[in-house]
Scaffold this motif. Structure first.
Motif, short mmCIF file in Angstrom:
data_model
loop_
_atom_site.label_atom_id
_atom_site.label_comp_id
_atom_site.label_asym_id
_atom_site.label_seq_id
_atom_site.Cartn_x
_atom_site.Cartn_y
_atom_site.Cartn_z
N LYS A 1 2.47 1.47 -3.38
CA LYS A 1 1.54 1.95 -4.60
C LYS A 1 1.07 3.41 -4.55
O LYS A 1 1.33 3.88 -5.43
N GLU A 2 0.91 3.59 -3.41
CA GLU A 2 0.19 5.09 -3.13
C GLU A 2 1.44 5.89 -2.96
O GLU A 2 1.18 7.43 -2.77
N TYR B 1 0.84 -1.24 0.01
CA TYR B 1 -0.04 0.15 -0.09
C TYR B 1 0.94 1.10 0.03
O TYR B 1 0.58 2.19 -0.70
#
Length: 209
Positions: free
Chosen positions: A131-132, A128
């Motif tokens: 990805k962000e 996460y």
């Protein structure tokens, strides 16, 4: 005038009964009006206010980017309290209403099945953040909560240490450098899990794998 606006126009009383905990730069209290919110106020540490301003600026930029807040506690707005200026954040609670406990609490239980579940959730957190492209300055087992969303669903939520602690936040705009820094910071967190809690080294990926 709605209720939230009315509350924001007066000082909120942060009593001892509302106190949750204290770090180097902030004290955290339950919001006296909303059980799903908390208020963080600066301590007397000389860098506390600057650190808070830097983090809030980062949260605002994340929102403008349309970043998912699926695994970090959300920042909402400033508020005045009898302890001084405060900042309102999401208060992470389990489905039963109790405030979620941190990773240290669960890892200290020494339950191998639970530790395995936690390692899977840590991998989801790593993916996460990558990805962000969310930068972090201080991941630690005490600022990551395990939230029991339902009797059968859990997730990790980072409640502190988000953002770039450089005075000029250039790493946000130069991803290769930001990732390089995140690799170093994640490795510190990874070593903590391996050395302090005897987590299997091969079960915790390096940040950019």
């Amino acid at each position: 005038m709605d209720k939230v606006t009315e509350i924001n126009k007066r000082d909120l009383s942060l009593t001892e009964a509302l106190f949750i905990g204290k770090g180097r730069s902030r004290k955290c209290y339950m919001h006296p009006e909303y059980k799903e919110l908390c208020i963080k106020v600066a301590t007397d540490h000389k860098r506390a206010k600057r650190s808070i301003r830097r983090e809030i600026g980062y949260f605002k930029r994340l929102k403008r980017r349309g970043t998912s807040f699926a695994m970090i506690s959300q920042y909402f707005h400033p508020v005045q309290t009898d302890e001084g200026a405060g900042e309102v954040y999401e208060l992470v609670r389990d489905h039963d209403g109790n405030i979620s406990k941190d990773l240290r609490y669960y890892l200290d239980l020494g339950d191998s099945n639970l530790t395995e579940k936690i390692l899977n959730m840590i991998e989801a957190l790593r993916a996460y953040l990558l990805k962000e492209y969310i930068l972090f300055s201080d991941l630690d087992v005490e600022n990551i909560l395990l939230q029991k969303v339902s009797p059968t669903e859990e997730r990790l939520v980072v409640i502190d240490g988000i953002g770039d602690n450089n005075q000029i936040p250039f790493l946000e705009y130069v991803p290769p450098l930001g990732i390089k820094r995140s690799i170093r910071k994640w490795e510190i967190f990874r070593r903590q899990l391996i050395e302090e809690f005897s987590c299997p080294e091969d079960r915790i990926k390096k940040f950019n794998e």
